[in-house]
Write a protein that holds these residues in place. Structure first.
Motif, PDB file in Angstrom:
ATOM      1  N   LEU A  33       0.785  -1.235   0.000  1.00 23.69           N
ATOM      2  CA  LEU A  33       0.000   0.000   0.000  1.00 23.69           C
ATOM      3  C   LEU A  33       0.817   1.286   0.000  1.00 23.69           C
ATOM      4  O   LEU A  33       0.371   2.307   0.499  1.00 23.69           O
ATOM      5  CB  LEU A  33      -0.985   0.013   1.168  1.00 23.69           C
ATOM      6  CG  LEU A  33      -1.931  -1.191   1.253  1.00 23.69           C
ATOM      7  CD1 LEU A  33      -2.735  -1.147   2.534  1.00 23.69           C
ATOM      8  CD2 LEU A  33      -2.835  -1.269   0.045  1.00 23.69           C
ATOM      9  N   VAL A  34       2.019   1.253  -0.559  1.00 25.99           N
ATOM     10  CA  VAL A  34       2.817   2.484  -0.610  1.00 25.99           C
ATOM     11  C   VAL A  34       3.163   2.911  -2.035  1.00 25.99           C
ATOM     12  O   VAL A  34       3.970   3.814  -2.225  1.00 25.99           O
ATOM     13  CB  VAL A  34       4.117   2.393   0.236  1.00 25.99           C
ATOM     14  CG1 VAL A  34       3.814   2.217   1.695  1.00 25.99           C
ATOM     15  CG2 VAL A  34       5.035   1.322  -0.286  1.00 25.99           C
ATOM     16  N   GLY A  35       2.582   2.274  -3.028  1.00 18.89           N
ATOM     17  CA  GLY A  35       2.829   2.680  -4.403  1.00 18.89           C
ATOM     18  C   GLY A  35       3.978   1.976  -5.085  1.00 18.89           C
ATOM     19  O   GLY A  35       4.558   2.508  -6.030  1.00 18.89           O
ATOM     20  N   VAL A  36       4.309   0.794  -4.624  1.00 21.84           N
ATOM     21  CA  VAL A  36       5.409   0.043  -5.229  1.00 21.84           C
ATOM     22  C   VAL A  36       5.131  -0.250  -6.698  1.00 21.84           C
ATOM     23  O   VAL A  36       6.039  -0.205  -7.527  1.00 21.84           O
ATOM     24  CB  VAL A  36       5.697  -1.257  -4.440  1.00 21.84           C
ATOM     25  CG1 VAL A  36       6.630  -2.170  -5.206  1.00 21.84           C
ATOM     26  CG2 VAL A  36       6.292  -0.913  -3.090  1.00 21.84           C
ATOM     27  N   SER A  37       3.874  -0.508  -7.042  1.00 20.05           N
ATOM     28  CA  SER A  37       3.564  -0.808  -8.446  1.00 20.05           C
ATOM     29  C   SER A  37       3.871   0.396  -9.340  1.00 20.05           C
ATOM     30  O   SER A  37       4.256   0.223 -10.502  1.00 20.05           O
ATOM     31  CB  SER A  37       2.111  -1.244  -8.597  1.00 20.05           C
ATOM     32  OG  SER A  37       1.237  -0.229  -8.164  1.00 20.05           O
ATOM     33  N   THR A  38       3.761   1.600  -8.813  1.00 20.22           N
ATOM     34  CA  THR A  38       4.105   2.791  -9.587  1.00 20.22           C
ATOM     35  C   THR A  38       5.606   2.843  -9.840  1.00 20.22           C
ATOM     36  O   THR A  38       6.048   3.066 -10.977  1.00 20.22           O
ATOM     37  CB  THR A  38       3.645   4.071  -8.854  1.00 20.22           C
ATOM     38  OG1 THR A  38       2.238   4.001  -8.664  1.00 20.22           O
ATOM     39  CG2 THR A  38       4.011   5.319  -9.637  1.00 20.22           C
ATOM     40  N   ILE A  39       6.395   2.626  -8.805  1.00 16.89           N
ATOM     41  CA  ILE A  39       7.856   2.615  -8.945  1.00 16.89           C
ATOM     42  C   ILE A  39       8.280   1.491  -9.888  1.00 16.89           C
ATOM     43  O   ILE A  39       9.129   1.674 -10.759  1.00 16.89           O
ATOM     44  CB  ILE A  39       8.541   2.455  -7.567  1.00 16.89           C
ATOM     45  CG1 ILE A  39       8.243   3.660  -6.682  1.00 16.89           C
ATOM     46  CG2 ILE A  39      10.044   2.240  -7.720  1.00 16.89           C
ATOM     47  CD1 ILE A  39       8.738   4.975  -7.215  1.00 16.89           C
ATOM     48  N   GLN A  40       7.662   0.339  -9.714  1.00 17.51           N
ATOM     49  CA  GLN A  40       7.947  -0.810 -10.568  1.00 17.51           C
ATOM     50  C   GLN A  40       7.650  -0.466 -12.030  1.00 17.51           C
ATOM     51  O   GLN A  40       8.443  -0.777 -12.923  1.00 17.51           O
ATOM     52  CB  GLN A  40       7.079  -1.972 -10.105  1.00 17.51           C
ATOM     53  CG  GLN A  40       7.369  -3.296 -10.712  1.00 17.51           C
ATOM     54  CD  GLN A  40       6.555  -4.359 -10.004  1.00 17.51           C
ATOM     55  OE1 GLN A  40       6.867  -4.730  -8.874  1.00 17.51           O
ATOM     56  NE2 GLN A  40       5.516  -4.827 -10.633  1.00 17.51           N
ATOM     57  N   GLY A  41       6.536   0.189 -12.280  1.00 15.52           N
ATOM     58  CA  GLY A  41       6.175   0.604 -13.633  1.00 15.52           C
ATOM     59  C   GLY A  41       7.163   1.599 -14.230  1.00 15.52           C
ATOM     60  O   GLY A  41       7.475   1.535 -15.422  1.00 15.52           O
TER      61      GLY A  41
END
Length: 128
Positions: A33-41
């Motif tokens: 819930l901290v936005g890891v998928s955004t960084i990953q993207g």
């Protein structure tokens, strides 16, 4: 009681140590819930970096290319067993991946070697 971890942290370098050695790889600590998928993207699509993600069985060092838009190595780093398997297969030393994403920081840090040190990134929510 003192807690002992299987993986040493001595294969991680400071993110502020510049310049970054071209053989260094990035460890993204995936805190929910901290936005890891955004960084990953951003790493996947903007920087065109290759990461480990199991897409099919059995996991392997197979590089899967999605029309030069996304490249993944078919290896799982989501739990202790799959991280141990990735280490045994030589995921980091293979030179195929640029970064690894895992929720298990200490186990994930054990993937790195003398030849390929890690640089860890963590995102934290407010309040911590």
């Amino acid at each position: 009681k003192e807690q002992k971890f299987d993986a040493p942290l001595d294969k991680l370098r400071s993110i502020t140590e510049v310049p970054m050695d071209p053989t260094d790889k990035v460890l993204i600590w995936a805190i929910p819930l901290v936005g890891v998928s955004t960084i990953q993207g951003i790493f996947d699509y903007c920087f065109k970096k290759v990461r480990a993600a199991k897409l099919r069985d059995p996991p392997s060092l197979e590089l899967i290319d999605f029309n030069d838009k996304l490249k993944l190595v078919n290896m799982d780093t989501s739990d202790k067993n799959t991280i141990a398997s990735a280490k045994k297969e030589g995921l980091i030393n293979s030179g195929l991946v640029d970064f690894v994403v895992t929720t298990l920081f200490h186990d994930g840090s054990g993937l790195f070697t003398d030849e390929h040190n890690g640089r860890a990134i963590a995102l934290l929510r407010n309040p911590v």
